[in-house]
Design an enzyme around this catalytic site. Structure first.
Site, PDB file in Angstrom:
ATOM      1  N   PRO A 116     -38.976  47.384   8.966  1.00  0.00           N
ATOM      2  CG  PRO A 116     -39.855  47.816   6.866  1.00  0.00           C
ATOM      3  CD  PRO A 116     -39.720  48.415   8.231  1.00  0.00           C
ATOM      4  CD  GLU A 117     -34.814  44.490  12.487  1.00  0.00           C
ATOM      5  OE1 GLU A 117     -33.971  43.584  12.595  1.00  0.00           O
ATOM      6  OE2 GLU A 117     -35.434  44.957  13.459  1.00  0.00           O
ATOM      7  CE  LYS A 125     -31.711  47.555   9.447  1.00  0.00           C
ATOM      8  NZ  LYS A 125     -31.969  48.478  10.563  1.00  0.00           N
TER       9      LYS A 125
END
Length: 390
Positions: free
Chosen positions: A2-3, A54
């Site tokens: 995940p970014e 993030k």
């Protein structure tokens, strides 16, 4: 992994899914998780989410009259490699649901779960963003741009631009696939010095003779690197769905794959940077490319493994013992059907080799290979994601 866009999509999912729900009771933590307990109990509360770079902040807000009386509690999540949120029936919890928030009666009991297969994700109590992270590339563009250009003297910008883009002090929300897509669109070699690339942006000023609409058009037609750090993640958000992570649907993933122009796509080359992360690119890698690094090109035909799963320069398969050696060891002869498959075990480049035992007494054990030299790993400040700051 995940970014920034995936965290933003996760916050949108939580807000939409939980908008009409009332939660109640205690927050339940998986016994195998090493993250802190969440000391929160309320007979009725709402859940809201906000993403920044993030990180994602979850706020638990008791409703008026809820018991016991207490104030709201906030938690900040970092998703690590595989973190995500799911809303499921309470009697059908998914595996690896390490934190669970249950709805209050009446109605079917549901659970909002933080699911993390590899357990690299983390949550902190108190709701404060991690110190040292820069402004969000998605939500705080002007502050983000100013923070980068004001700090170009920092030693982080001595590194290749592909490595600097992962430094969350300056590029909060940019990760591995985003850096590849951004550099590819501008045809910037990934191993060009970061300061060389960014110093030119300090002198970039639109002509005062242009109207506002002309300035906007010029920016859209010829964006610079920092502008793409803002607009490219927005494109992923606009794809919708839950992003490209493990909880995305086939439609989500197909849309994401169609959007990609460089990352893991056929015809592109790849190298590993100093942190061991694979960077995808086209053309010349740049003057700071690692010496001895062998570029690999993605093939367009045949089944392909994921770009992060490919092993560069794998060793040749180990040869099976000869008949003579097998007889000495008292081992049965190996038939063709018993031959080990070359792809049955993935070679881990980080795993130490296990030497074979010596055959004679007083003969030191040896594998016939030199021991690999220990290499001191670089220690990035807030990247890559395997570190505690991801």
């Amino acid at each position: 992994m995940p970014e920034g866009p995936e965290l933003h999509l996760a916050s949108h999912f939580v807000n939409e899914a939980c908008r009409e729900l009332v939660f109640g009771g205690c927050v339940e933590k998986s016994p195998v998780s090493r993250n802190p307990e969440v000391p929160f109990e309320s007979s009725a509360y709402h859940i809201a989410a906000l993403a920044r770079g993030k990180e994602l902040r979850l706020t638990l807000s008791p409703l008026p009259g809820a018991q016991p009386p207490r104030g709201p509690l906030a938690l900040v999540f970092r998703f690590g490699m595989t973190g995500s949120f799911q809303l499921v029936p309470s009697d059908a919890l998914p595996p690896h649901a390490h934190l669970r928030f249950y709805t209050a009666p009446p109605g079917p009991r549901l659970a909002l779960c933080f699911v993390d297969i590899r357990r690299f994700g983390h949550w902190d109590l108190g709701g404060k963003w991690q110190p040292g992270r820069g402004p969000c590339v998605l939500l705080e563009y002007e502050q983000f741009r100013e923070n980068v250009l004001r700090n170009l003297a920092d030693k982080a910008f001595d590194r290749p631009i592909c490595e600097a883009l992962l430094d969350q002090r300056f590029f909060n929300g940019i990760g591995n696939y985003l850096r590849a897509e951004i550099l590819y669109r501008l045809r910037i070699p990934p191993f060009e010095k970061a300061r060389t690339v960014l110093e030119a942006l300090q002198q970039r000023r639109p002509s005062p003779e242009l109207t506002l609409s002309q300035k906007i058009r010029a920016k859209l037609q010829n964006p610079d690197l920092l502008e793409l750090c803002h607009s490219v993640p927005k494109e992923v958000v606009q794809l919708g769905g839950k992003g490209y992570g493990p909880e995305s649907t086939e439609e989500d993933f197909a849309a994401f794959q169609a959007w990609l122009r460089c990352y893991g796509t056929p015809g592109m080359s790849s190298l590993r940077d100093r942190q061991g992360r694979t960077i995808w690119f086209q053309g010349d890698p740049g003057p700071l490319a690692p010496k001895g690094g062998k570029s690999r090109k993605k093939k367009s035909k045949g089944a392909q493994r994921g770009p992060e799963d490919q092993v560069e320069n794998p060793p040749p398969p180990n040869k099976a013992p000869s008949r003579t050696r097998r007889a000495r060891r008292g081992l049965p002869e190996q038939t063709a059907a018993q031959q080990p498959e070359g792809t049955s075990l993935q070679w881990d480049p980080e795993a130490p080799r296990v030497p074979e035992k010596g055959k004679r007494r007083r003969q030191p054990a040896t594998s016939g290979r030199r021991r690999p030299q220990k290499i001191k790993a670089d220690t990035p400040s807030l990247e890559p994601e395997e570190t505690s700051a991801s």
